[in-house]
Design an enzyme around this catalytic site. Structure first.
Site, short mmCIF file in Angstrom:
data_model
loop_
_atom_site.label_atom_id
_atom_site.label_comp_id
_atom_site.label_asym_id
_atom_site.label_seq_id
_atom_site.Cartn_x
_atom_site.Cartn_y
_atom_site.Cartn_z
N CYS A 21 -6.99 -12.93 1.55
CA CYS A 21 -7.48 -14.02 2.40
C CYS A 21 -6.51 -14.17 3.57
CB CYS A 21 -7.66 -15.32 1.61
SG CYS A 21 -6.16 -15.98 0.88
N ARG A 27 -7.53 -19.06 -1.57
CA ARG A 27 -8.66 -18.28 -2.08
C ARG A 27 -8.24 -17.03 -2.85
NH1 ARG A 27 -11.43 -17.85 3.65
NH2 ARG A 27 -9.19 -17.83 4.13
N ASP A 137 -12.94 -21.33 3.71
CA ASP A 137 -11.52 -21.69 3.65
C ASP A 137 -11.39 -23.17 3.26
OD1 ASP A 137 -8.89 -22.24 4.13
OD2 ASP A 137 -8.82 -21.28 6.11
P1 4NP Z 1 -6.23 -19.20 2.20
O1 4NP Z 1 -6.21 -20.64 2.93
O2 4NP Z 1 -6.45 -18.17 3.30
O3 4NP Z 1 -7.39 -19.31 1.29
O4 4NP Z 1 -4.91 -19.06 1.51
C1 4NP Z 1 -5.38 -20.91 4.02
C2 4NP Z 1 -4.07 -21.26 3.83
C3 4NP Z 1 -3.27 -21.56 4.91
C4 4NP Z 1 -3.77 -21.50 6.19
C5 4NP Z 1 -5.09 -21.13 6.39
C6 4NP Z 1 -5.89 -20.84 5.30
N1 4NP Z 1 -2.97 -21.81 7.29
O5 4NP Z 1 -3.45 -21.82 8.42
O6 4NP Z 1 -1.75 -22.07 7.12
#
Ligand code: 4NP
Length: 171
Positions: A21, A27, A137
């Site tokens: 991800c 995710r 997300d």
């Molecule tokens: P992930 O969610 O991709 O599912 O781990 C996110 C975690 C952090 C960020 C974006 C999405 N961020 O912008 O820091």
């Protein structure tokens, strides 16, 4: 839509999957934890190597997000991973790379060389309720988003394992 892995799965050569991800804290660690849990339930640990990574480096070294962990825990799944960034060598390490959304897919695709044996797919090619859609997300939303992500990944992981199982060679 059936998936065909690039080879037979054996104990000598476990099948390796990297869930990817953006941050590797919500995710993909959830997908990793759920899939690992299912593999264990079916007694297939020696046939798989499971990992996850993020296309971004923002959260490298961190545990999974606390809401992701508590939602997973309430469903009996432990998330134990530490965030790391996806690297070029992952194309050599893994048989299957599963992107959580189309943006992750595009970013991985940019790095991919034509000679790699790794297959790159969308996680939700295994979701009977949303073929090839994004895993949304949940990072900036409320707990419902995390519950939703868990359900999507639960049914996608079940189908992924169902589709891989016939390719396991039991010596
Ligand atoms: P992930 O969610 O991709 O599912 O781990 C996110 C975690 C952090 C960020 C974006 C999405 N961020 O912008 O820091």
């Amino acid at each position: 839509m059936n998936f065909h892995p690039n080879r037979t799965i054996t104990r000598e050569e476990p099948y390796s999957i990297c869930f990817v991800c953006l941050g590797n804290i919500c995710r993909s660690p959830t997908a990793e934890g759920i899939f690992q849990h299912k593999v264990k339930e079916r007694g297939l640990e020696s046939y798989f190597y499971i990992d996850s990574a993020g296309t971004g480096a923002y959260h490298v070294g961190e545990k999974a997000n606390s809401t992701s962990r508590s939602v997973a825990k309430s469903h009996g799944v432990s998330l134990l991973s530490r965030a790391r960034q996806f690297i070029l060598d992952d194309f050599l390490e893994f048989d299957l790379i599963l992107a959580m959304d189309s943006s992750n897919y595009a970013n991985i695709m940019k790095l991919k060389s034509s000679t790699t044996a790794a297959q790159l797919k969308m996680m939700r090619m295994f979701d009977p309720q949303g073929y090839n859609e994004d895993v949304p997300d949940p990072y900036y939303g409320g707990i419902n988003g995390f519950e939703d992500v868990f359900s999507i990944l639960e049914r996608s992981s079940e189908e992924l394992l169902n589709q891989l199982s016939p390719h396991i060679f039991n010596e």
